[in-house]
Design an enzyme around this catalytic site. Structure first.
Site, PDB file in Angstrom:
ATOM      1  N   GLY D 154       0.816  -1.207   0.000  1.00 49.40           N
ATOM      2  CA  GLY D 154       0.000   0.000   0.000  1.00 49.40           C
ATOM      3  C   GLY D 154       0.854   1.262   0.000  1.00 49.40           C
ATOM      4  O   GLY D 154       2.067   1.209   0.225  1.00 49.40           O
ATOM      5  N   CYS D 155       0.199   2.383  -0.237  1.00 51.13           N
ATOM      6  CA  CYS D 155       0.934   3.642  -0.378  1.00 51.13           C
ATOM      7  C   CYS D 155       1.539   4.097   0.948  1.00 51.13           C
ATOM      8  O   CYS D 155       2.743   4.355   1.031  1.00 51.13           O
ATOM      9  CB  CYS D 155       0.025   4.723  -0.960  1.00 51.13           C
ATOM     10  SG  CYS D 155      -1.542   4.955  -0.100  1.00 51.13           S
ATOM     11  N   TYR D 156       0.721   4.196   1.998  1.00 48.08           N
ATOM     12  CA  TYR D 156       1.280   4.604   3.286  1.00 48.08           C
ATOM     13  C   TYR D 156       2.357   3.631   3.751  1.00 48.08           C
ATOM     14  O   TYR D 156       3.443   4.050   4.178  1.00 48.08           O
ATOM     15  CB  TYR D 156       0.182   4.711   4.347  1.00 48.08           C
ATOM     16  CG  TYR D 156      -0.748   5.887   4.188  1.00 48.08           C
ATOM     17  CD1 TYR D 156      -0.271   7.189   4.229  1.00 48.08           C
ATOM     18  CD2 TYR D 156      -2.121   5.710   4.021  1.00 48.08           C
ATOM     19  CE1 TYR D 156      -1.128   8.271   4.092  1.00 48.08           C
ATOM     20  CE2 TYR D 156      -2.978   6.783   3.888  1.00 48.08           C
ATOM     21  CZ  TYR D 156      -2.487   8.062   3.927  1.00 48.08           C
ATOM     22  OH  TYR D 156      -3.332   9.135   3.803  1.00 48.08           O
ATOM     23  N   GLU D 315       7.161  10.110  -0.919  1.00 49.24           N
ATOM     24  CA  GLU D 315       7.045   9.301  -2.131  1.00 49.24           C
ATOM     25  C   GLU D 315       5.829   9.799  -2.894  1.00 49.24           C
ATOM     26  O   GLU D 315       5.018  10.559  -2.366  1.00 49.24           O
ATOM     27  CB  GLU D 315       6.825   7.830  -1.760  1.00 49.24           C
ATOM     28  CG  GLU D 315       5.532   7.657  -0.970  1.00 49.24           C
ATOM     29  CD  GLU D 315       5.021   6.228  -0.808  1.00 49.24           C
ATOM     30  OE1 GLU D 315       5.818   5.298  -0.836  1.00 49.24           O
ATOM     31  OE2 GLU D 315       3.789   6.090  -0.630  1.00 49.24           O
TER      32      GLU D 315
END
Lengths: 345, 345, 345, 345
Positions: D154-156, D315
């Site tokens: 996932g992103c986080y 990011e």
């Protein structure tokens, strides 16, 4: 200070939100009824947490019903409804003795045929059209003060009509040479569940839309034609820009009169106007100076190379372009000071 | 794949940043020299941390000096300098055998008198004016391929000239009726320590500026006049909008030819163009589709009410409007594919 | 309604702008003197066109001089000056009989050694430190009403101290376990000609700064220590986010008391506070609900997995975080209603 | 250069858009099949006009069907589907011999009970869980190269796990003291017709959400626990900020090891990593330096007052946080260079 009881019909969009915000703080308005079919049962502060703490923010939305609205004691109703729907409520509320300020397009046009051309359906209440006053207070203060039914102008029209009127009336510009580009913040597109209005679709984006015949052309040309004394047809291109609020309009037209009269015509027209701020020759209106106010800022310039007069105007599309202007009419029709509840900087 | 050695002169603004970014990733460009008086001694990645990790990002800025630049082995120099200053470096680098692509305004105008009128000073290198090629690859590919000195077009001009040229050449619009409004992201105003460019001054703000005579009018009218075969004078109003990048231009002009020819003229002109994307009738160009690319998107429409043709274009002011276009010329003059290092989506 | 004569010293930054904006509309404040060395001779509306049309906006900035300020008849002076400079004016204006509300950091700390540690210079007016009241009206209303010299709290501290105080006082959280992340709009960084504050540097950017020891830690820890009855040291990381205004602070700390007491402690502390809006358990404060108001919104939650209490607060950094709070103190010290001129939604 | 045939399943959201964008430009990927139930029959460039002109942008979306996808010749399928739905397609595509890179949460957790706790339903394909590789290339390159089924992180989690891992592995920080605040651009919330994601609801707004137990905690804690050799429970608060893309994560934890080892641990871990850029002590990662790249920037600092290590990472949530990372795994499993099609600045 005497005050007036108010109903707001259909108050869950951005115009409704700004209208409620201004009315909650208005020292001479008492909000007694708010309707929203989708949000009936919720309080103002539940739907708009920003209002928490405002006296009146505990008022609950009810489903719209003319009898219930009338029973609330409301003397004036603001309609923040889609066009077509507004006419219906206007009719039934006028019948029940309320005065009506309609923020939709339903009563802005004198000619039902033009309404049908631009809105794609027969006018829903032709009988009321003649009575309705196009509520631009800078030019119809007298009629507004006596009106039962106000058609409050659209956002783009206000920013375009006001700078042009004095020049057209004095024959200073060629009425058939007008070209306007406007840029609007995203709140102008409404509070709708729609992909094109998502943050990531609007941020870092600029685009024209509704070309070449945006609906607002109908009311703009109506008012310009009255001022020019001839049928005016103009070019208008609206753009969506990534701001919450604000409209910037840039209009040009061929100078046909005396250049020295241009600035004077604007000053004569608006020196006493409470909400028109003239920036003079070379003044470029900036939306950030008018957001959350009822002001429209107007600068102008002359391009000697093309012989065109430039008109540079800015307003808050939700303020002077919608909710603020409606309240300005309300103040006038109620006999209040024109700036009551509307002076913000 | 063969490659060319490159110098970038004056590379600390937003155009310079985008130029460096594209050149660092260009498979046929080898960056051998970058200059910046203010940043001499710093590496590319120190000034622009975004470049960290790019092969070549350890290159250090040096103070600008023609001999040192020539000694670097550079074959082509890009000038990202203020107007006035660029001409001086162009002269000395051409003397040392480099080919020069100038992103400033110094060599864009054929007539030194027009330069003086718009830029307020005598032209600094009149002798080179005749040789310089106005580097719009869509119309001067042949000349660009042979040029020693390219004057890369300005950001607004590219977005305005490209849609108009085919219509003017075919006599489809009245050349004296052109009105353009453009909206530019804030990077177009430069990377300067100035209050009006602060975040809080630009965010939630839309405003016209440089009215009524922006400097870019000089090159726009020059190119339109060539295409029209007569002296063209037009109305142009630029606006600043709160985006980082992107220019949206809306141009209108009276149709005087056959409506059916308008779309065809655009297609004939650009069907084979690598970077012009035609959106067809009704297509509204959106800056978010072109940012960080070298594309210019062009839609159009016809307003039968006013008889005006609308041209709706969008580009990245730093891409096709500046750095990308300069590299497109570089590709052509180097005999590379026109899309080398420039195809991004 | 009785009113007070006001001077604003150093009013050309964003805090000064908001202070002037609020004072121009305050029904009980009469602005008689504004100073700005850089802008002496300009009127308020020249520097801030947004003020055009406001009664009082023709007032001209003068160069700061204690005697001239005193001669204006001002009874209260607001100082919107850099730290270090403010102390000097505070001294000379107090000597001339004015009451002073200082928005800088100069009088916020009880201990001159802490000032020197965090601000890098000896305290410029140690004698006045003891007299100055840290002007957080929610906890020092009584002292504020009698004070000659108010040190108005910083923007981050207000958003962090208010939610923590009731929990620390009741011993509900471990005072040595506090970790806060705050996100501030760009106006918090000031109106300075600086590259990092340009639109294109802040837009589409999020970044931490001033790690690990931001100056505001000094006053936050001072107030938390008083509440906890022990020396508190905490972790605080501020971030810059692309909004004009607003601070969102997320604070967590180990629960050591009874969970059921947490909500009660907040309610007891703030149920009667004019400007604290409690959002309850699970309420996530959103800056868009507090911008341009003097409210601070506070929600909270409990993370049973880590045993940490979460405090979620939002305020306008220029409102409750600066200008609004200073005016709140002014209202209290003037005997006016605490909400006079400050109630906006 | 050899290339691989690709299918993208469910490609109409922001992650799908970025995935398609990167794959269209990837020199070793041939897009042969894209599915979207809602957009079947439309071409890529119709749905995403930005792709116009890209070779491959004429490909049409089809309704998802495992047999048709397999018949397209695709060797690798990327799943950009909601959790729960992804598992179903993974199963049927693996059965048909494709390798699968799943961007949903379906195969990220080793323990089906944790999946059920965080996602509120029994795991839809328990048998495949054991086989799936959590595709963080910086720590599982070897497993990725051989995997049939990749669960892309996932992103986080990517922004939080990467800086913490080296410190946890070396025992330099207390694993039970971790507190993270993250700020995400709005694209992280998806391309959904929802009022809270409208421009006017997100612009000029900062707010925490999903407190206190965001779903991503499950995979973060899983990976941190492996590194620490003990069950890790941490505090994590995500915030929504008004940018299109980018995640900034600020993490702190108690230092329990030797301060001098912190920087070394990060360098040892990532000096050879293609996409981790270390900013060193005092380096504050800025999202604007990583958007549209596959980089994660990591700075750190030590707060001697609290004894906490600060980790500051950034990011692109759609890049290294989603589509870019999935392609990084694709490169590894295909035997391509890790940077193939992914190096952008």
């Amino acid at each position: 200070m005497n005050s007036t009881k108010i109903a707001v019909i259909g108050a869950s969009g951005y115009t409704g939100l700004e209208l409620l915000r201004l009315l909650l703080m208005h020292p001479q308005a008492e909000l007694v009824c708010v309707t929203s079919r989708a949000n009936a049962g919720k309080s103002l502060k539940q739907l708009f947490p920003r209002f928490t703490g405002a006296p009146g923010a505990d008022l609950e939305f009810i489903a719209p019903d003319a009898d219930v609205i009338a029973a609330s004691g409301a003397e004036v109703a603001f309609l923040a409804l889609p066009h077509g729907v507004a006419a219906e409520y206007a009719t039934s509320l006028l019948e029940r003795g309320l005065r009506v300020i309609d923020l939709s397009a339903d009563f802005r046009l004198d000619d039902p045929a033009v309404y049908e051309e631009f809105y794609g359906a027969p006018h829903p209440a032709v009988d009321l059209l003649k009575e309705a006053v196009y509520g631009l207070p800078e030019i119809r203060s007298e009629e507004i003060s006596k009106a039962r039914l106000i058609a409050s102008p659209g956002c783009y029209p206000t920013s375009i009509i006001l700078p042009l009127l004095p020049l057209l009336r004095k024959g200073l510009i060629d009425p058939q040479s007008i070209v306007t580009c406007s840029m609007s913040g995203v709140s102008g597109a409404g509070r709708k569940e729609a992909i094109p209005l998502l943050f990531c679709e609007c941020n870092e984006s600029v685009r024209a839309y509704s070309v070449p015949k945006h609906r607002h052309l109908s009311e703009i040309e109506q008012e310009l034609s009255i001022a020019a004394g001839e049928k005016v047809v103009m070019s208008f291109t609206p753009h969506l820009v990534p701001t919450n609020a604000g409209i910037c309009s840039t209009t040009s037209a061929k100078l046909v009169g005396d250049l020295a009269e241009v600035g004077k015509a604007l000053e004569e027209a608006y020196n006493d106007a409470a909400y028109v701020r003239l920036l003079g020759k070379g003044g470029c209106a900036d939306t950030k100076n008018v957001t959350r106010t009822n002001f429209v800022d107007i600068g102008w310039d002359y391009d000697e190379r093309t012989g065109r007069i430039l008109l540079l105007s800015a307003e808050d599309n939700l303020g002077k372009g919608a909710a603020g202007q409606a309240i300005q009419s309300f103040n006038i029709m109620s006999g209040f000071s024109e700036t009551s509840g509307l002076l913000n900087f």
